[in-house]
Design a protein around this motif. Structure first.
Motif, PDB file in Angstrom:
ATOM      1  N   ASN A   1      -3.487   0.613  -6.779  1.00  8.40           N
ATOM      2  CA  ASN A   1      -4.293   0.296  -5.605  1.00  8.40           C
ATOM      3  C   ASN A   1      -5.789   0.320  -5.902  1.00  8.40           C
ATOM      4  OD1 ASN A   1      -4.641   3.019  -5.922  1.00  8.40           O
ATOM      5  ND2 ASN A   1      -4.479   3.523  -3.766  1.00  8.40           N
TER       6      ASN A   1
ATOM      7  N   THR B   1      -8.242  -2.319   3.396  1.00  4.17           N
ATOM      8  CA  THR B   1      -6.902  -1.781   3.589  1.00  4.17           C
ATOM      9  C   THR B   1      -6.183  -2.511   4.719  1.00  4.17           C
ATOM     10  OG1 THR B   1      -7.653   0.371   2.808  1.00  4.17           O
ATOM     11  CG2 THR B   1      -5.618   0.342   4.047  1.00  4.17           C
TER      12      THR B   1
ATOM     13  N   HIS C   1      -9.213  -1.415  -6.660  1.00  2.73           N
ATOM     14  CA  HIS C   1      -9.838  -2.714  -6.402  1.00  2.73           C
ATOM     15  C   HIS C   1      -9.953  -3.483  -7.717  1.00  2.73           C
ATOM     16  CE1 HIS C   1     -12.992  -5.615  -5.432  1.00  2.73           C
ATOM     17  NE2 HIS C   1     -12.670  -5.424  -4.168  1.00  2.73           N
TER      18      HIS C   1
ATOM     19  N   ARG D   1      -4.740   5.274   7.000  1.00  2.51           N
ATOM     20  CA  ARG D   1      -4.318   4.821   5.665  1.00  2.51           C
ATOM     21  C   ARG D   1      -2.870   5.222   5.394  1.00  2.51           C
ATOM     22  NH1 ARG D   1      -8.013   3.298   1.666  1.00  2.51           N
ATOM     23  NH2 ARG D   1     -10.195   3.339   2.268  1.00  2.51           N
TER      24      ARG D   1
ATOM     25  N   ARG E   1       0.855  -1.182   0.000  1.00  3.31           N
ATOM     26  CA  ARG E   1       0.000   0.000   0.000  1.00  3.31           C
ATOM     27  C   ARG E   1       0.892   1.234   0.000  1.00  3.31           C
ATOM     28  NH1 ARG E   1      -3.245  -0.993  -2.358  1.00  3.31           N
ATOM     29  NH2 ARG E   1      -1.822  -2.574  -2.879  1.00  3.31           N
ATOM     30  N   THR E   2       0.407   2.300  -0.563  1.00  5.78           N
ATOM     31  CA  THR E   2       1.131   3.561  -0.541  1.00  5.78           C
ATOM     32  C   THR E   2       0.518   4.461   0.524  1.00  5.78           C
ATOM     33  OG1 THR E   2      -0.306   4.683  -2.123  1.00  5.78           O
ATOM     34  CG2 THR E   2       1.533   3.406  -3.023  1.00  5.78           C
TER      35      THR E   2
ATOM     36  N   GLY F   1       0.292   2.762   4.750  1.00  5.16           N
ATOM     37  CA  GLY F   1       1.147   2.944   3.572  1.00  5.16           C
ATOM     38  C   GLY F   1       2.609   3.066   3.914  1.00  5.16           C
TER      39      GLY F   1
ATOM     40  N   VAL G   1     -11.033   2.577  -4.725  1.00  3.37           N
ATOM     41  CA  VAL G   1      -9.935   2.210  -3.847  1.00  3.37           C
ATOM     42  C   VAL G   1     -10.432   1.125  -2.894  1.00  3.37           C
ATOM     43  CG1 VAL G   1      -8.789   4.456  -3.971  1.00  3.37           C
ATOM     44  CG2 VAL G   1     -10.479   4.028  -2.180  1.00  3.37           C
TER      45      VAL G   1
ATOM     46  N   HIS H   1      -0.126   4.592  -7.532  1.00  3.68           N
ATOM     47  CA  HIS H   1       0.210   3.173  -7.459  1.00  3.68           C
ATOM     48  C   HIS H   1      -0.930   2.335  -8.043  1.00  3.68           C
ATOM     49  CE1 HIS H   1       3.284   0.479  -6.218  1.00  3.68           C
ATOM     50  NE2 HIS H   1       2.546  -0.183  -5.362  1.00  3.68           N
TER      51      HIS H   1
ATOM     52  N   ASN I   1      -3.183   5.614  -0.290  1.00  5.83           N
ATOM     53  CA  ASN I   1      -4.023   4.498  -0.725  1.00  5.83           C
ATOM     54  C   ASN I   1      -5.513   4.804  -0.689  1.00  5.83           C
ATOM     55  OD1 ASN I   1      -5.063   3.688   1.969  1.00  5.83           O
ATOM     56  ND2 ASN I   1      -2.924   3.180   2.358  1.00  5.83           N
TER      57      ASN I   1
END
Length: 103
Positions: free
Chosen positions: A47, A70, A49, A92, A35-36, A96, A64, A45, A39
């Protein structure tokens, strides 16, 4: 980015060029990437779904990962004690920044 029909466009219709993993969906059959810190946004990135295939050959709308997803992807326990004053965005970001657990 590789889709010849649906891809990010500028206001004038020109294709937006970007990194190979930007705006990319995750894959159901491959391990998830890390994850970034961003996210919660579709753009950074890969990320997005993975979505579900639809009858017309397209996929469900990109989104997302949910807040719960997450946690599930990097195998963080759902019952982890989080600070009451921490926002979803802050959590989040922390996820990340974390080092993924090995399987």
């Amino acid at each position: 980015m590789k889709n010849e029909v649906y891809y990010p466009k500028k206001d004038n219709g020109d294709r937006i060029k970007g990194f190979h993993n930007t705006y990319k969906r995750m894959n159901w059959d491959k391990p998830a990437t890390a994850r970034t810190t961003y996210n919660g946004s579709v753009s950074p990135h890969n990320n997005v779904h993975p979505g579900r295939g639809l009858k017309d050959g397209t996929y469900s709308n990109p989104r997302v990962l949910s807040f719960l997803e997450t946690f599930i992807v990097p195998m963080i326990p759902e019952n982890i004690n989080l600070p009451d004053d921490a926002s979803d965005t802050f959590i989040r970001t922390i996820i990340g920044e974390a080092i993924p657990l090995s399987c």
